[in-house]
Design a protein around this motif. Sequence first.
Motif, PDB file in Angstrom:
ATOM      1  N   ASP A 188      -5.358  -1.192   1.792  1.00 59.09           N
ATOM      2  CA  ASP A 188      -5.061  -2.163   1.599  1.00 59.09           C
ATOM      3  C   ASP A 188      -4.126  -2.611   3.225  1.00 59.09           C
ATOM      4  OD1 ASP A 188      -2.570  -0.742   0.805  1.00 59.09           O
ATOM      5  OD2 ASP A 188      -2.406  -1.851  -1.069  1.00 59.09           O
ATOM      6  N   LYS A 189      -4.209  -1.845   3.990  1.00 59.27           N
ATOM      7  CA  LYS A 189      -2.456  -2.402   5.276  1.00 59.27           C
ATOM      8  C   LYS A 189      -1.802  -2.132   4.962  1.00 59.27           C
ATOM      9  CE  LYS A 189      -7.018  -4.909   6.797  1.00 59.27           C
ATOM     10  NZ  LYS A 189      -7.337  -6.337   7.920  1.00 59.27           N
ATOM     11  N   ASN A 190      -1.155  -2.254   4.035  1.00 59.24           N
ATOM     12  CA  ASN A 190       0.271  -1.555   3.526  1.00 59.24           C
ATOM     13  C   ASN A 190       1.068  -0.341   3.687  1.00 59.24           C
ATOM     14  OD1 ASN A 190       0.323  -4.017   2.917  1.00 59.24           O
ATOM     15  ND2 ASN A 190       0.117  -4.393   0.464  1.00 59.24           N
ATOM     16  N   VAL A 191       2.419  -0.088   3.449  1.00 61.25           N
ATOM     17  CA  VAL A 191       3.113   1.535   4.143  1.00 61.25           C
ATOM     18  C   VAL A 191       4.184   1.318   3.081  1.00 61.25           C
ATOM     19  CG1 VAL A 191       4.380   2.846   5.535  1.00 61.25           C
ATOM     20  CG2 VAL A 191       2.409   2.091   6.238  1.00 61.25           C
ATOM     21  N   ARG A 192       3.897   2.176   1.893  1.00 66.21           N
ATOM     22  CA  ARG A 192       5.186   1.508   0.781  1.00 66.21           C
ATOM     23  C   ARG A 192       5.978   2.915   0.995  1.00 66.21           C
ATOM     24  NH1 ARG A 192       3.469  -1.972  -3.229  1.00 66.21           N
ATOM     25  NH2 ARG A 192       1.642  -3.271  -2.537  1.00 66.21           N
ATOM     26  N   VAL A 193       7.061   2.868   0.914  1.00 67.16           N
ATOM     27  CA  VAL A 193       8.171   3.687   0.769  1.00 67.16           C
ATOM     28  C   VAL A 193       8.827   4.013  -0.845  1.00 67.16           C
ATOM     29  CG1 VAL A 193      10.728   4.935   1.465  1.00 67.16           C
ATOM     30  CG2 VAL A 193       9.068   2.947   2.723  1.00 67.16           C
ATOM     31  N   TRP A 194       8.964   5.184  -1.482  1.00 64.85           N
ATOM     32  CA  TRP A 194       9.247   5.016  -3.244  1.00 64.85           C
ATOM     33  C   TRP A 194      10.362   5.978  -3.019  1.00 64.85           C
ATOM     34  CZ3 TRP A 194       5.458   2.346  -6.077  1.00 64.85           C
ATOM     35  CH2 TRP A 194       3.783   2.449  -5.352  1.00 64.85           C
ATOM     36  N   ASN A 195      10.951   5.781  -4.268  1.00 63.96           N
ATOM     37  CA  ASN A 195      11.981   6.664  -4.303  1.00 63.96           C
ATOM     38  C   ASN A 195      11.343   7.624  -5.736  1.00 63.96           C
ATOM     39  OD1 ASN A 195      14.523   7.672  -5.311  1.00 63.96           O
ATOM     40  ND2 ASN A 195      15.870   6.665  -4.591  1.00 63.96           N
ATOM     41  N   PHE A 196      11.261   8.906  -5.761  1.00 63.00           N
ATOM     42  CA  PHE A 196      11.063   9.214  -6.660  1.00 63.00           C
ATOM     43  C   PHE A 196      11.700   9.898  -7.798  1.00 63.00           C
ATOM     44  CE2 PHE A 196      10.563  12.669  -3.380  1.00 63.00           C
ATOM     45  CZ  PHE A 196      12.168  13.687  -4.598  1.00 63.00           C
ATOM     46  N   LEU A 197      13.131   9.328  -7.552  1.00 64.45           N
ATOM     47  CA  LEU A 197      14.431   9.896  -8.228  1.00 64.45           C
ATOM     48  C   LEU A 197      14.834   8.714  -9.391  1.00 64.45           C
ATOM     49  CD1 LEU A 197      16.971  12.631  -6.508  1.00 64.45           C
ATOM     50  CD2 LEU A 197      14.453  13.304  -8.558  1.00 64.45           C
ATOM     51  N   ALA A 203      10.747  -0.017  -0.204  1.00 64.13           N
ATOM     52  CA  ALA A 203       9.799  -1.232   0.283  1.00 64.13           C
ATOM     53  C   ALA A 203       8.719  -0.843   0.721  1.00 64.13           C
ATOM     54  CB  ALA A 203      10.540  -0.046   1.829  1.00 64.13           C
ATOM     55  N   VAL A 204       8.210  -2.072   1.370  1.00 64.87           N
ATOM     56  CA  VAL A 204       6.689  -2.331   1.408  1.00 64.87           C
ATOM     57  C   VAL A 204       7.001  -2.988   2.557  1.00 64.87           C
ATOM     58  CG1 VAL A 204       4.957  -3.761   0.169  1.00 64.87           C
ATOM     59  CG2 VAL A 204       6.333  -2.606  -0.895  1.00 64.87           C
ATOM     60  N   LYS A 205       6.145  -2.749   3.878  1.00 63.34           N
ATOM     61  CA  LYS A 205       5.853  -3.572   5.262  1.00 63.34           C
ATOM     62  C   LYS A 205       4.234  -3.686   4.873  1.00 63.34           C
ATOM     63  CE  LYS A 205       6.972  -3.952   9.366  1.00 63.34           C
ATOM     64  NZ  LYS A 205       8.092  -5.234   9.698  1.00 63.34           N
ATOM     65  N   CYS A 206       3.874  -4.835   5.665  1.00 59.73           N
ATOM     66  CA  CYS A 206       2.336  -5.076   5.707  1.00 59.73           C
ATOM     67  C   CYS A 206       1.995  -5.285   7.291  1.00 59.73           C
ATOM     68  CB  CYS A 206       2.311  -6.559   5.181  1.00 59.73           C
ATOM     69  SG  CYS A 206       0.098  -7.120   5.007  1.00 59.73           S
ATOM     70  N   PHE A 207       1.003  -4.262   7.837  1.00 57.10           N
ATOM     71  CA  PHE A 207      -0.004  -4.000   8.550  1.00 57.10           C
ATOM     72  C   PHE A 207      -1.122  -4.868   9.276  1.00 57.10           C
ATOM     73  CE2 PHE A 207       2.969  -0.843   8.513  1.00 57.10           C
ATOM     74  CZ  PHE A 207       3.461  -0.569   9.842  1.00 57.10           C
ATOM     75  N   ASP A 208      -1.250  -5.229  10.591  1.00 61.08           N
ATOM     76  CA  ASP A 208      -2.781  -5.981  10.347  1.00 61.08           C
ATOM     77  C   ASP A 208      -3.996  -4.831  10.626  1.00 61.08           C
ATOM     78  OD1 ASP A 208      -1.630  -8.340  11.211  1.00 61.08           O
ATOM     79  OD2 ASP A 208      -0.945  -8.399  12.466  1.00 61.08           O
TER      80      ASP A 208
END
Length: 271
Positions: A188-197, A203-208
Motif C-alpha cells: 500500500d506504499k506505507n511504512v509504519r512504525v509500531w510500539n509493541f509495548l 508513525a506512518v509515512k506514505c511514499f510514491d
Amino acid sequence: DTLRIWHFADKQMKAMDPLQKKKDYRFTCHAWFDDEKMVVGTEEGDILILAGENDRTMELKKTLQGVHEQSAIWSICAIGRGFVCGGDGGHFTLYERTYDGDYFQRYKRFRMQEKQCIVDISISPNEENVVCCVDNNEMVFFSLANVDVMKSDDLSNFKPLPIGFHSDIVTAIDVCIQKSIVVTAALDKNVRVWNFLKKQLEAVKCFDEEALSIACHPTGLRLVIGFKYRMCMFNLLVNDLHLCSDFPVKNCREVRFSTGGQYFAAVIVNR
C-alpha cells in the motif's frame, strides 16, 4: 434511483418528489445546508441544489455539473460557509455559499496523493478539522482552518492518521534491538512504525512507490528502506520520517544493519 422528502402531517408521513423525474440520477449522499436548502450528491458526479420555503416546496434550483471531473460524489457535509464533498479519485472540494441565484460556488478543490476514494467525511464541531475515511479503511486528516492559505496542488494537505493496519500485503518487517518498536512496509506504499509495548502505531509515512525492504537501526533512530530504483536512509522522528541519505542501489530485496549499527548490508536482485 429515487429521491424523496418526507414530512409529518395529519399523524402520518407523506412523501414528496422534489425532482419530478426531470433526469435519472443515482443518488449517493445528501446534506441539509439549512431549513431551505439541500445539496445532493450523485454517482454521475453532479451535485443538485434543492431549495424552497419549506420541505413541501423544495424543488431543483441548480445543478453543479462535473464537480470532480465526472467522478462519483460519495460524501457531503454542510458547514457554516457552505459545504465540502469527497468522492472517487481522492477529490475533495469546498463550496462557499453565495447570496444570488447560484446558491453555491466552488472555492477550492484538493486531491489526495494516493487518489483513494473518499467514502465518508466527518467535521469537528468548531469546523476547523476534517477527517476523511477512504476505501482502504484508512483515515486522513485535513485542516479546514487553514484552507484559505493552502495550495490546491499540494498533495501534502492530507495527513494519514496514525491508526489502523496496512491495507495490502506486508513486504518487509524489522524489529529494533534497543527500543520496543517494529517497522513494517507493504504494497500500500506505507511504512509504519509500531510500539509493541504500548500496542499503538507511532508513525506512518506514505511514499510514491512500494518499499521492497526495510531495516531499523539498533538505536531505533534511523531506518533504511529499499525501493525499486534507490535506497534511502531516514531519521525516525516523533511522528514522521525525515530523509537524510540517498543511495543509488536498485531493487534491494533485503537489508540489515550490523549489530553495532555502523554498517548495513543490502541484497540486490539481478535478473
